[in-house]
Design a protein around this motif. Structure first.
Motif, PDB file in Angstrom:
ATOM      1  N   GLN A 193       4.496  35.947  10.935  1.00  0.00           N
ATOM      2  CA  GLN A 193       4.651  37.352  11.300  1.00  0.00           C
ATOM      3  C   GLN A 193       5.844  37.999  10.595  1.00  0.00           C
ATOM      4  OE1 GLN A 193       2.679  39.469  13.145  1.00  0.00           O
ATOM      5  NE2 GLN A 193       1.248  37.768  12.928  1.00  0.00           N
ATOM      6  N   CYS A 194       6.931  37.247  10.407  1.00  0.00           N
ATOM      7  CA  CYS A 194       8.091  37.796   9.702  1.00  0.00           C
ATOM      8  C   CYS A 194       7.745  38.067   8.241  1.00  0.00           C
ATOM      9  CB  CYS A 194       9.295  36.860   9.818  1.00  0.00           C
ATOM     10  SG  CYS A 194       9.005  35.180   9.203  1.00  0.00           S
ATOM     11  N   VAL A 195       6.929  37.201   7.650  1.00  0.00           N
ATOM     12  CA  VAL A 195       6.496  37.398   6.262  1.00  0.00           C
ATOM     13  C   VAL A 195       5.640  38.650   6.157  1.00  0.00           C
ATOM     14  CG1 VAL A 195       5.180  36.412   4.351  1.00  0.00           C
ATOM     15  CG2 VAL A 195       6.587  34.928   5.780  1.00  0.00           C
ATOM     16  N   THR A 196       4.714  38.807   7.100  1.00  0.00           N
ATOM     17  CA  THR A 196       3.808  39.949   7.091  1.00  0.00           C
ATOM     18  C   THR A 196       4.555  41.269   7.221  1.00  0.00           C
ATOM     19  OG1 THR A 196       2.035  38.631   8.081  1.00  0.00           O
ATOM     20  CG2 THR A 196       1.854  41.016   8.296  1.00  0.00           C
ATOM     21  N   HIS A 197       5.615  41.289   8.026  1.00  0.00           N
ATOM     22  CA  HIS A 197       6.322  42.537   8.305  1.00  0.00           C
ATOM     23  C   HIS A 197       7.527  42.770   7.409  1.00  0.00           C
ATOM     24  CE1 HIS A 197       3.898  42.083  11.976  1.00  0.00           C
ATOM     25  NE2 HIS A 197       3.976  43.396  12.051  1.00  0.00           N
ATOM     26  N   CYS A 198       7.847  41.836   6.531  1.00  0.00           N
ATOM     27  CA  CYS A 198       8.939  42.055   5.577  1.00  0.00           C
ATOM     28  C   CYS A 198       8.466  43.071   4.533  1.00  0.00           C
ATOM     29  CB  CYS A 198       9.329  40.739   4.902  1.00  0.00           C
ATOM     30  SG  CYS A 198      10.649  40.915   3.667  1.00  0.00           S
ATOM     31  N   PRO A 199       9.202  44.177   4.318  1.00  0.00           N
ATOM     32  CA  PRO A 199       8.736  45.208   3.376  1.00  0.00           C
ATOM     33  C   PRO A 199       8.982  44.853   1.915  1.00  0.00           C
ATOM     34  CG  PRO A 199      10.836  45.867   4.310  1.00  0.00           C
ATOM     35  CD  PRO A 199      10.462  44.568   4.990  1.00  0.00           C
TER      36      PRO A 199
END
Length: 314
Positions: A193-199
């Motif tokens: 999830q952190c990867v997905t939401h990192c811009p």
């Protein structure tokens, strides 16, 4: 309802709506880097600043609420100048080697910098060093982190694992694994999830593509690919194919053309697994010893989460 004017356009929105949401509802684009609705509304990046008549300073639109009669300018010369300066300052601590970045072409910072016509860096570059274990399935590149705090908030408020935290102060502020842990020693479930939401490209999954190509090029190895049901259902989306065109036969053909020796489909084996799990649940209930539901998953993130957070249920 609240009535306001944004870039000369009359807008009516519900009370307690942020300026950013009001602008987007009216079809007016306001760029943002750190904003995630109801999750990260801290105004850290200062890219979404707007000008409000009667207010001396520019304000962040992501965490300021609309008011009756408010007049907002999202693209005035003052706004563009400040927004461009803020992005240039972010870029001064960001490794901008875009051609070697996993997010190139799909990077919010890259898009905003291009939209603002940033062609040079007026500030001294101070890119932090990159130190991370290449063996981890989750890769963090500190030289690309823009301190937007998205990874912290998504892990805290949604996943409830609290893996990431702020480290350092002032210009040395960065994001790292909480409690001075290594990522492999933490309770991280590697859910992504952190990867997905990192811009940007500060967080990514480990890429083993080269190992696969090395195996294909080795004449002494037989290369076997086993396709999971999830891949059968979703691969076409990544390739821009419709559901009808994304036939599993195309995966097999493509892999064979690449040089794969054997391709197996896990679909039938997954059906057998479901039958076995169902039979085990019925047996447990009939024996009367285990009067509780039986959970199961083939997702490694789910299994790791259970082992770290609920070891008594493993």
């Amino acid at each position: 309802m609240v009535n306001l004017t944004i870039d000369g356009k009359q807008v009516q929105v519900k009370e307690n709506t942020t300026i950013l949401e009001a602008a987007r509802a009216a079809g007016i684009h306001v760029p943002s880097l750190c904003y995630l609705k109801d999750i990260n509304e801290i105004g850290a990046c200062r890219v979404c600043v707007v000008e409000v008549e009667g207010v001396d300073k520019l304000i962040s639109s992501c965490n300021n609420i609309v008011s009756e009669g408010m007049v907002v300018h999202t693209n005035s010369p003052r706004v563009r100048e400040v927004r461009k300066t803020n992005v240039e300052l972010i870029l001064s601590q960001h490794d901008s080697k875009c051609t070697m970045c996993v997010r190139s072409g799909n990077c919010t910072l890259q898009t905003i910098a291009n939209d603002l016509d940033i062609r040079r860096q007026p500030y001294e570059m101070q890119v932090p060093p990159y130190q991370w274990s290449p063996r981890s399935p989750l890769i963090r590149d500190a030289s690309k982190c823009i301190k937007c705090m998205r990874c912290i908030q998504i892990c805290d408020k949604v996943q409830d694992l609290h893996i990431w935290d702020v480290e350092g102060t002032g210009a040395r502020t960065t994001v790292d694994v909480a409690y001075n842990n290594r990522i492999m020693d933490s309770d991280c479930s590697f859910c992504g999830q952190c990867v997905t939401h990192c811009p940007v490209g500060a967080l990514s999954e480990r890429d083993d593509t080269e190992q696969f190509f090395a195996a294909l090029a080795n004449p002494k190895k037989k290369v076997i690919v086993q396709v999971a049901p999830a891949v059968r259902a979703s691969w076409g989306e990544e390739m821009g194919l419709s559901q009808e065109d994304a036939d599993v036969g195309k995966i097999v053909t493509a892999l064979k053309m690449m040089g794969v020796d054997y391709v197996f489909d896990t679909d039938f084996a997954a059906d057998l697994t479901i039958m076995e799990e169902g039979s085990e649940l019925l047996r447990r209930l009939n024996e009367g010893e285990h009067q509780y539901p039986m959970f199961t998953s083939c997702c490694p993130a789910w299994v790791r989460f259970m082992k770290s957070q609920y070891p008594d249920m493993t």
